[in-house]
Structure formats: structure tokens, C-alpha cells
Design a protein around this motif. Structure first.
Motif, PDB file in Angstrom:
ATOM      1  N   PHE A   9       0.860  -1.178   0.000  1.00 46.07           N
ATOM      2  CA  PHE A   9       0.000   0.000   0.000  1.00 46.07           C
ATOM      3  C   PHE A   9       0.898   1.231   0.000  1.00 46.07           C
ATOM      4  CE2 PHE A   9      -1.753  -3.494   2.372  1.00 46.07           C
ATOM      5  CZ  PHE A   9      -3.013  -3.650   1.823  1.00 46.07           C
ATOM      6  N   THR A  10       0.670   2.156  -0.913  1.00 44.92           N
ATOM      7  CA  THR A  10       1.479   3.362  -0.977  1.00 44.92           C
ATOM      8  C   THR A  10       0.555   4.572  -1.029  1.00 44.92           C
ATOM      9  OG1 THR A  10       3.252   2.202  -2.134  1.00 44.92           O
ATOM     10  CG2 THR A  10       3.249   4.595  -2.303  1.00 44.92           C
ATOM     11  N   GLU A  11       0.894   5.595  -0.258  1.00 39.84           N
ATOM     12  CA  GLU A  11       0.106   6.829  -0.220  1.00 39.84           C
ATOM     13  C   GLU A  11       1.030   8.017  -0.078  1.00 39.84           C
ATOM     14  OE1 GLU A  11      -2.820   9.209  -0.701  1.00 39.84           O
ATOM     15  OE2 GLU A  11      -3.372   7.096  -0.509  1.00 39.84           O
ATOM     16  N   TYR A  12       0.681   9.094  -0.741  1.00 38.96           N
ATOM     17  CA  TYR A  12       1.422  10.351  -0.596  1.00 38.96           C
ATOM     18  C   TYR A  12       0.722  11.193   0.470  1.00 38.96           C
ATOM     19  CZ  TYR A  12       3.773  14.717  -1.584  1.00 38.96           C
ATOM     20  OH  TYR A  12       4.516  15.856  -1.461  1.00 38.96           O
ATOM     21  N   ILE A  13       1.479  11.698   1.417  1.00 44.29           N
ATOM     22  CA  ILE A  13       0.934  12.540   2.480  1.00 44.29           C
ATOM     23  C   ILE A  13       1.615  13.893   2.405  1.00 44.29           C
ATOM     24  CG2 ILE A  13       0.622  12.808   4.967  1.00 44.29           C
ATOM     25  CD1 ILE A  13       0.637   9.715   5.150  1.00 44.29           C
ATOM     26  N   HIS A  14       0.814  14.939   2.332  1.00 44.32           N
ATOM     27  CA  HIS A  14       1.327  16.305   2.220  1.00 44.32           C
ATOM     28  C   HIS A  14       1.778  16.804   3.590  1.00 44.32           C
ATOM     29  CE1 HIS A  14      -0.005  16.850  -1.923  1.00 44.32           C
ATOM     30  NE2 HIS A  14      -1.089  16.181  -1.567  1.00 44.32           N
ATOM     31  N   ALA A  15       2.915  16.295   4.054  1.00 47.17           N
ATOM     32  CA  ALA A  15       3.481  16.697   5.341  1.00 47.17           C
ATOM     33  C   ALA A  15       4.934  16.234   5.378  1.00 47.17           C
ATOM     34  CB  ALA A  15       2.700  16.072   6.494  1.00 47.17           C
ATOM     35  N   PRO A  16       5.764  16.930   6.150  1.00 50.03           N
ATOM     36  CA  PRO A  16       7.171  16.512   6.268  1.00 50.03           C
ATOM     37  C   PRO A  16       7.294  15.108   6.848  1.00 50.03           C
ATOM     38  CG  PRO A  16       6.814  18.674   7.259  1.00 50.03           C
ATOM     39  CD  PRO A  16       5.464  18.118   6.924  1.00 50.03           C
ATOM     40  N   VAL A  17       8.355  14.416   6.468  1.00 50.56           N
ATOM     41  CA  VAL A  17       8.564  13.044   6.908  1.00 50.56           C
ATOM     42  C   VAL A  17       8.598  12.945   8.434  1.00 50.56           C
ATOM     43  CG1 VAL A  17      11.099  13.042   6.810  1.00 50.56           C
ATOM     44  CG2 VAL A  17       9.833  10.910   6.422  1.00 50.56           C
ATOM     45  N   GLU A  18       9.123  13.949   9.111  1.00 52.92           N
ATOM     46  CA  GLU A  18       9.178  13.921  10.585  1.00 52.92           C
ATOM     47  C   GLU A  18       7.778  13.878  11.188  1.00 52.92           C
ATOM     48  OE1 GLU A  18      12.825  15.665   8.866  1.00 52.92           O
ATOM     49  OE2 GLU A  18      10.711  16.230   8.659  1.00 52.92           O
ATOM     50  N   LYS A  19       6.861  14.662  10.625  1.00 52.31           N
ATOM     51  CA  LYS A  19       5.486  14.676  11.135  1.00 52.31           C
ATOM     52  C   LYS A  19       4.794  13.339  10.867  1.00 52.31           C
ATOM     53  CE  LYS A  19       1.157  17.235  11.052  1.00 52.31           C
ATOM     54  NZ  LYS A  19       0.439  18.401  10.532  1.00 52.31           N
ATOM     55  N   VAL A  20       4.997  12.806   9.675  1.00 54.73           N
ATOM     56  CA  VAL A  20       4.374  11.520   9.331  1.00 54.73           C
ATOM     57  C   VAL A  20       4.945  10.416  10.229  1.00 54.73           C
ATOM     58  CG1 VAL A  20       4.007   9.823   7.498  1.00 54.73           C
ATOM     59  CG2 VAL A  20       3.941  12.274   6.959  1.00 54.73           C
ATOM     60  N   TRP A  21       6.259  10.370  10.367  1.00 54.14           N
ATOM     61  CA  TRP A  21       6.914   9.383  11.231  1.00 54.14           C
ATOM     62  C   TRP A  21       6.369   9.458  12.650  1.00 54.14           C
ATOM     63  CZ3 TRP A  21      10.369   5.369  10.954  1.00 54.14           C
ATOM     64  CH2 TRP A  21      10.954   4.962  12.152  1.00 54.14           C
ATOM     65  N   ASN A  22       6.338  10.655  13.213  1.00 54.71           N
ATOM     66  CA  ASN A  22       5.901  10.818  14.611  1.00 54.71           C
ATOM     67  C   ASN A  22       4.430  10.496  14.806  1.00 54.71           C
ATOM     68  OD1 ASN A  22       8.461  11.503  15.603  1.00 54.71           O
ATOM     69  ND2 ASN A  22       8.178  13.635  15.011  1.00 54.71           N
ATOM     70  N   THR A  23       3.638  10.577  13.761  1.00 57.18           N
ATOM     71  CA  THR A  23       2.232  10.182  13.861  1.00 57.18           C
ATOM     72  C   THR A  23       2.105   8.664  13.990  1.00 57.18           C
ATOM     73  OG1 THR A  23       1.531  12.117  12.588  1.00 57.18           O
ATOM     74  CG2 THR A  23      -0.016  10.272  12.703  1.00 57.18           C
ATOM     75  N   PHE A  24       2.976   7.939  13.300  1.00 52.08           N
ATOM     76  CA  PHE A  24       2.924   6.474  13.336  1.00 52.08           C
ATOM     77  C   PHE A  24       3.804   5.859  14.415  1.00 52.08           C
ATOM     78  CE2 PHE A  24       1.456   7.242   9.006  1.00 52.08           C
ATOM     79  CZ  PHE A  24       0.377   6.389   8.942  1.00 52.08           C
ATOM     80  N   ILE A  25       4.956   6.462  14.674  1.00 52.28           N
ATOM     81  CA  ILE A  25       5.928   5.864  15.585  1.00 52.28           C
ATOM     82  C   ILE A  25       6.073   6.755  16.808  1.00 52.28           C
ATOM     83  CG2 ILE A  25       8.219   4.840  15.787  1.00 52.28           C
ATOM     84  CD1 ILE A  25       6.460   3.886  13.299  1.00 52.28           C
ATOM     85  N   ASN A  26       5.328   6.453  17.847  1.00 50.88           N
ATOM     86  CA  ASN A  26       5.370   7.195  19.103  1.00 50.88           C
ATOM     87  C   ASN A  26       4.823   6.295  20.201  1.00 50.88           C
ATOM     88  OD1 ASN A  26       2.404   7.938  19.710  1.00 50.88           O
ATOM     89  ND2 ASN A  26       2.652   8.444  17.542  1.00 50.88           N
ATOM     90  N   GLU A  27       5.032   6.677  21.450  1.00 49.18           N
ATOM     91  CA  GLU A  27       4.644   5.815  22.577  1.00 49.18           C
ATOM     92  C   GLU A  27       3.160   5.492  22.625  1.00 49.18           C
ATOM     93  OE1 GLU A  27       6.238   7.759  26.013  1.00 49.18           O
ATOM     94  OE2 GLU A  27       8.254   6.992  25.642  1.00 49.18           O
TER      95      GLU A  27
END
Length: 177
Positions: A9-27
Motif C-alpha cells: 500500500f502506498t500513499e502520498y501525504i502532504h506533510a514533512p517526513v518527521e510529522k508523518v513518522w511521529n504520527t505512526f511511531i510514538n509511545e
């Protein structure tokens, strides 16, 4: 086991990679936009606890997993979907920033199925990843949470539907018991 190609599954998200990463990978995992009480240990070998309630009509559904590989802002790989003596699904999240300051998210799911009778499990995973990506995109790009608990307000239930052209429409209908 059936030998089946992984689901991608591939999707383009209009946001910096840091924001996308932190949305998925956090406590707190994918709370508040997809899960209800998810927890993650942010390290290789770290435990993952999944919990849903809003998406399952009030039924509490839980699962466990663990992180296999973690490269900040690039890759996150994990096992989840417990069964018998192991896990059924190995998943890789790939994050790729682009020149327009957006992020390409790719999810690759290797779901194990023993026979044709278990293909339904794979279809359920495909549905779930598509749903999760749509909810994440709305949350990251627009700050909108697309799941909620039903509220009764003067015998009306209002559904907020997102128009992807950044217009918001409210549809209300009368609710009577």
C-alpha cells in the motif's frame, strides 16, 4: 503455508517526513486517530500493544506485537496479529520524503495464511490498512479525526464527512427510537 506475494500500500501525504513518522511511531501509537489505548516501546525488540474500541462498535479488540527493525524517519518493521505460537503478519513501513516537502508512505504486509480458507484474514488486513491510511492522511494533513463515538444531541446524529477538496459538509438527519 500458502506462498502469497506481500500486500503493498502506498500513499502520498502532504506533510514533512518527521510529522508523518511521529504520527505512526510514538509511545501512544495510533491514538487518537485510529486506536484506543495503543502503546509502543520505541526500540528494536520493543513490545507493541494494539487496542481498538471505536472502530469495533464498542467491543474492545486487542493484539500484541513487537518491533523488529527501527531506522528513524526511514523504516519500521514489526510482527503482529498473534496466533497459536507466533505472529501471523510481518509489516514494514517505509517513509520517503520528496522534493515538495511531502512524504511517500509504503506499507508492505506479509500476512501468513495456511490454506485458502484463511484468505479472509488477508482480506481483513487489506481492508484495515486501507482504512488506517485514509484516517492517517486526514489526521496528518487536516487535523481531522474521522472516527468518534456516536453522540445523541436533541434527537440528531451529525456525521462529518470530509470532502478531499478541503471543504467540509455537515449532513444531519433526524434520529428517533
Amino acid at each position: 503455508m500458502l506462498e502469497i506475494k506481500p500486500m503493498i500500500f502506498t500513499e502520498y501525504i502532504h506533510a514533512p517526513v518527521e510529522k508523518v513518522w511521529n504520527t505512526f511511531i510514538n509511545e501512544n501509537g495510533w491514538d487518537p486517530w485510529f486506536t484506543d489505548g495503543m502503546k509502543m516501546e520505541l526500540k528494536e525488540g520493543g513490545k507493541i500493544f494494539f487496542r481498538w474500541e471505536r472502530l469495533t462498535n464498542g467491543e474492545v479488540v486487542t493484539d500484541n506485537g513487537y518491533t523488529v527493525y527501527l531506522v528513524p524517519y526511514k523504516h519500521w518493521e514489526f510482527w503482529w496479529y498473534e496466533y497459536e505460537d507466533g505472529f501471523r503478519s510481518r509489516v514494514l513501513f517505509k517513509f520517503q520524503k520528496d522534493m515538495d516537502k511531502g512524504t511517500w508512505l509504503t506499507i508492505i504486509d506479509h500476512t501468513l495464511v495456511k490454506d485458502l480458507g484463511e484468505l479472509e484474514i488477508r482480506y481483513g488486513c487489506a481492508y484495515g490498512w486501507g482504512q488506517m491510511i485514509a484516517y492517517a492522511k486526514a489526521y496528518i494533513e487536516k487535523g481531522i479525526i474521522l472516527i468518534w463515538k456516536w453522540l445523541k444531541i436533541r434527537q440528531f446524529i451529525c456525521l462529518y464527512i470530509v470532502d478531499w477538496k478541503v471543504k467540509y459538509t455537515i449532513f444531519c438527519f433526524s434520529y428517533q427510537r
